[in-house]
Scaffold this active site. Structure first.
Site, mmCIF file in Angstrom:
data_model
loop_
_atom_site.group_PDB
_atom_site.id
_atom_site.type_symbol
_atom_site.label_atom_id
_atom_site.label_comp_id
_atom_site.label_asym_id
_atom_site.label_seq_id
_atom_site.Cartn_x
_atom_site.Cartn_y
_atom_site.Cartn_z
ATOM 1 N N ILE A 37 0.841 -1.193 0.000
ATOM 2 C CA ILE A 37 0.000 0.000 0.000
ATOM 3 C C ILE A 37 0.881 1.251 0.000
ATOM 4 O O ILE A 37 1.916 1.302 0.676
ATOM 5 C CB ILE A 37 -0.988 -0.005 1.193
ATOM 6 C CG1 ILE A 37 -2.105 1.012 0.981
ATOM 7 C CG2 ILE A 37 -0.277 0.203 2.504
ATOM 8 C CD1 ILE A 37 -3.336 0.772 1.836
ATOM 9 N N GLY B 127 0.467 -5.469 0.805
ATOM 10 C CA GLY B 127 -0.747 -5.502 -0.019
ATOM 11 C C GLY B 127 -0.607 -6.370 -1.256
ATOM 12 O O GLY B 127 -1.602 -6.875 -1.784
ATOM 13 N N ASP C 28 -1.771 -9.667 -0.179
ATOM 14 C CA ASP C 28 -3.243 -9.659 -0.152
ATOM 15 C C ASP C 28 -3.797 -9.974 -1.540
ATOM 16 O O ASP C 28 -4.750 -10.745 -1.679
ATOM 17 C CB ASP C 28 -3.764 -8.277 0.292
ATOM 18 C CG ASP C 28 -3.492 -7.970 1.750
ATOM 19 O OD1 ASP C 28 -3.815 -8.813 2.602
ATOM 20 O OD2 ASP C 28 -2.959 -6.888 2.045
ATOM 21 N N GLU D 290 3.041 -6.122 7.063
ATOM 22 C CA GLU D 290 2.234 -5.194 7.856
ATOM 23 C C GLU D 290 2.673 -5.074 9.315
ATOM 24 O O GLU D 290 2.628 -3.992 9.899
ATOM 25 C CB GLU D 290 0.755 -5.596 7.792
ATOM 26 C CG GLU D 290 0.068 -5.268 6.485
ATOM 27 C CD GLU D 290 0.251 -6.332 5.411
ATOM 28 O OE1 GLU D 290 -0.421 -6.250 4.374
ATOM 29 O OE2 GLU D 290 1.078 -7.257 5.619
ATOM 30 N N ASP E 6 -4.985 -6.459 7.032
ATOM 31 C CA ASP E 6 -6.450 -6.462 7.064
ATOM 32 C C ASP E 6 -7.133 -6.554 5.705
ATOM 33 O O ASP E 6 -8.336 -6.369 5.603
ATOM 34 C CB ASP E 6 -6.967 -5.217 7.811
ATOM 35 C CG ASP E 6 -6.481 -3.905 7.191
ATOM 36 O OD1 ASP E 6 -5.812 -3.940 6.139
ATOM 37 O OD2 ASP E 6 -6.770 -2.844 7.789
#
Length: 276
Positions: A69, A126, A129, A149, A157
């Protein structure tokens, strides 16, 4: 074809039913911005609805797949909630924001067409993810992974903690998520995070093409059904999963695709299936 700020959709071979969806911010190592989170589900939906697209290859432009991110995005999320003195309302807004970001990644699972990730360079935070929500994952030997993270004082998350355990096993997922340590392509293969490792990006691109073209030549009803049933079966008991596929096939099995596959085998020719 629609233009995106953070992505590009490419059909490398004319008339091919394999489409490429590329993360396209190479100067920022394909870091995920707010624009990405609004564009990604739209791009996947457009490919899902495109009858000419049977398989999607997801890659990163430049030297890396995805560095995670964008820190500017992270700061804007945090600062937007630091203005409020009402902790309850601030928390509710942040929860809604996180749910929206999660939904952007889950769009990979909502897409009926299979998505194959081709990972080179960094796949951090990310990026994990994203790839854990894909259907098949390939990488290069020098690809670099990290569930990062925890080092940013965040509990991951956007799906890694939910999807990674069923891919690499609970114990491995716990270790990777708690340490945030880096690991490369060969270890990713041992862990089961990727199914194939290639010596170079060129070799991986060719491997991706061959596998994607192979899947794209199969019955689109059977391919989308296989993805849908496998995805749903993760959440079901064995009996529920068997019941679900029985119901699915009672609706889909008696198709022209079945007749075409059987007659093509009998006639020793390649089957030709109608678009979905």
């Amino acid at each position: 074809m629609e233009k995106y700020k953070t992505l590009e959709i490419v059909q490398k071979t004319p008339n091919s039913s394999v489409f490429h969806l590329n993360l396209n911010r190479p100067s920022l190592r394909n870091a995920l911005s707010r624009d990405f989170f609004s564009e990604f589900p739209k791009a996947l939906s457009s490919l899902d609805q495109n009858p000419n697209a049977n398989v999607i290859i997801l890659s990163g432009v430049g030297d890396h797949f995805c560095s995670g991110i964008d820190l500017k995005t992270l700061n804007s999320i945090i600062s937007s909630d630091s203005q409020s003195h009402d902790r309850g309302r601030s928390g509710e807004r942040l929860r809604r924001e996180i749910k929206g970001l999660q939904d952007s990644i889950t769009a990979l699972e909502r897409c009926r067409k299979p998505v194959i990730a081709g990972i080179h360079g960094a796949c951090i935070g990310g990026g994990i993810d994203i790839v854990t929500a894909c259907d098949i994952r390939f990488c290069t030997e020098d690809a670099l992974f990290s569930v990062k993270e925890v080092d940013l004082a965040i509990t991951a998350d956007l799906g890694t903690l939910q999807r990674l355990p069923s891919i690499v096993g609970y114990g491995n997922a716990m270790e990777l998520a708690l340490t945030g340590r880096r690991f490369t392509g060969p270890e990713a293969k041992v862990l089961g995070l990727v199914s194939r490792v290639f010596g170079s990006k060129n070799d991986m691109d060719e491997g991706l093409r061959l596998v994607a073209e192979g899947i794209a030549a199969k019955s689109p009803l059977a391919v989308t059904g296989t993805k849908a049933v496998l995805r749903r079966s993760r959440e079901m008991t064995l009996d529920q999963g068997l019941d679900y596929v029985a119901t699915w096939n009672s609706a889909m099995l008696l198709s022209d695709d079945l007749m075409e596959a059987v007659s093509a085998q009998a006639q020793k020719r390649k089957p030709v299936f109608a678009k979905l």
